[in-house]
Motif scaffolding. Structure first.
Motif: not given
Length: 418
Positions: A264, A268, A274
């Motif tokens: 990730q 995010e 991710a």
């Protein structure tokens, strides 16, 4: 291997397992198992959509992703002797993809996915610029991720749980619902919404008697945001070797975990940013009696990151300030300045042949670093995005010869009915 206290059968849906987890926060959800301080144990985790997103070249599953059903959490796990006011110490001993198979239909069986969510179904950090649904599939080769949808890059995954936390007390849950409900009321028809209220129809409440599901589901908090109990913090550095200190609000603490990520970027940013996967996590727990008062940890989790981060020595970084795309000045708006830094990075990567959506997906999945670089020089905050240069198969640095042109391949699938 530690004792498996929450096993998952890959051939069965989450709700059909031997032990049933949950997808809401509520103090009445009973523990599925009880562990002792100092004890190590293994927990299997299903990816957050329980198989609704598949390994193909379409984004229809992202467009229609069942957000009301998430997150599929393993637990809760009671900790013997834990009382409100204590700190729960959680060590992440190991974490990885589904270990039983190299490939299969579930994310974590040799592959994972990143999605850009449509504006009307969750949105994302840059939803005004990217309102449509897109998807990228990532293949795992050991610790390395590559994608047919975002070619020209490969990187080592920093595997971590996106979500882990303790159960709220009844009073804390009421506080969450009040303040989030007040926020929703300021603009109740906003798309995407300002917050997610309780929703009983799709609630999964573990071992709670079924006759109580309707009542508890109408109170139980959704798992999307981080809160005082930890929750969906999406901190990429909470990987193997990390130690986290969670406030305890109920007897037994009732720890839950899920939403595992192969990799990730900080933030995010695509919301499903991710590389989502199912897998396992090995934990050890302990208790600091009265630790909430002793250390002033009442409404936040603190942590010590592990030391297994991929080692990058060269970066290319992009900055942004708190000025909108229309030229409006905002006062020290760090959220906006990080958006602008991400947009500058995306625009730069398109000069090498990537589509804006491929670049956006890459920033969500790759181990980029986001920083608040300046928050005092009025009126502009300054945020920065650092991208490790070694993840690219070509030289991504500016040069007098101009940007190398990659073959973008098939590109990132886009939902067809938008």
């Amino acid at each position: 291997m530690p004792q498996v206290v929450f096993p998952l059968d890959s051939s069965k849906k989450f709700e059909d397992q031997e032990k049933l987890g949950h997808n809401r926060w509520h103090p009445e959800i009973p523990p599925v198992a009880v562990v002792k301080p100092g004890e190590s144990f293994r927990v299997d985790c299903r990816e957050w959509f329980d198989g609704a997103v598949v390994n193909d070249d379409s984004a229809e599953d992202i467009l229609n992703a069942p957000l009301l059903t998430v997150h599929k959490l393993s637990g809760p796990f009671g900790v013997e002797g834990a009382k409100p006011g204590d700190l729960l110490v959680v060590d992440i001993l190991d974490v990885g993809p589904i270990p039983q198979e190299d490939s299969g239909p579930l994310a974590g069986q040799g592959w994972g996915y990143t999605g850009i969510f449509a504006k009307e179904n969750g949105g994302g950090f840059l939803t005004e610029q990217f309102p449509d649904a897109y998807k990228a599939i990532w293949d795992f080769n050991g610790q390395t991720a590559t994608s047919r949808h975002v070619p020209g890059v490969s990187f080592t995954g920093l595997i971590h749980p996106g979500l882990m936390g303790t159960a709220p007390s009844a009073s804390l849950l009421a506080k969450w619902n009040k303040r989030e409900g007040d926020l929703i009321a300021t603009d109740p028809h906003r798309v995407p919404p300002l917050a997610l209220p309780p929703e009983a129809e799709h609630a999964v409440l573990g071992g709670l008697p079924r006759e109580d599901w309707s009542r508890v589901g109408s109170e139980a908090a959704r798992t999307a945001p981080p809160r005082e109990n930890g929750g969906n913090q999406d901190i990429k550095n909470l990987s193997k070797g990390s130690r986290i200190f969670y406030p305890v609000f109920v007897d037994g603490a009732n720890l839950s975990v899920g939403d595992l990520h192969f990799s990730q970027g900080d933030g995010e940013i695509t919301f499903c940013g991710a590389i989502e996967m199912g897998g396992f996590i090995d934990l050890r727990v302990d208790i600091i009696k009265g630790g909430m008062d002793t250390y002033g940890v009442h409404e936040n989790a603190i942590f010590m990151p592990g030391n297994v981060d991929p080692q990058f020595s060269e970066w290319i970084a992009f900055s942004g300030t708190s000025v909108t795309l229309d030229g409006e000045q905002r006062y020290l708006d760090s959220h906006l300045s990080y958006q602008r830094a991400c947009l500058h990075a995306i625009d730069y990567l398109t000069k090498f042949g990537y589509s804006p959506e491929q670049a956006y997906l890459l920033l969500g999945a790759a181990p980029i670093e986001g920083r608040l670089s300046g928050v005092v020089d009025i009126p502009n905050s300054c945020s920065t995005v650092y991208i490790p240069t070694s993840i690219f198969d070509f030289d991504v640095r500016p040069s007098s010869s101009g940007p190398f042109q990659i073959d973008p391949g098939m590109g990132a699938p886009r939902a067809s009915n938008r």
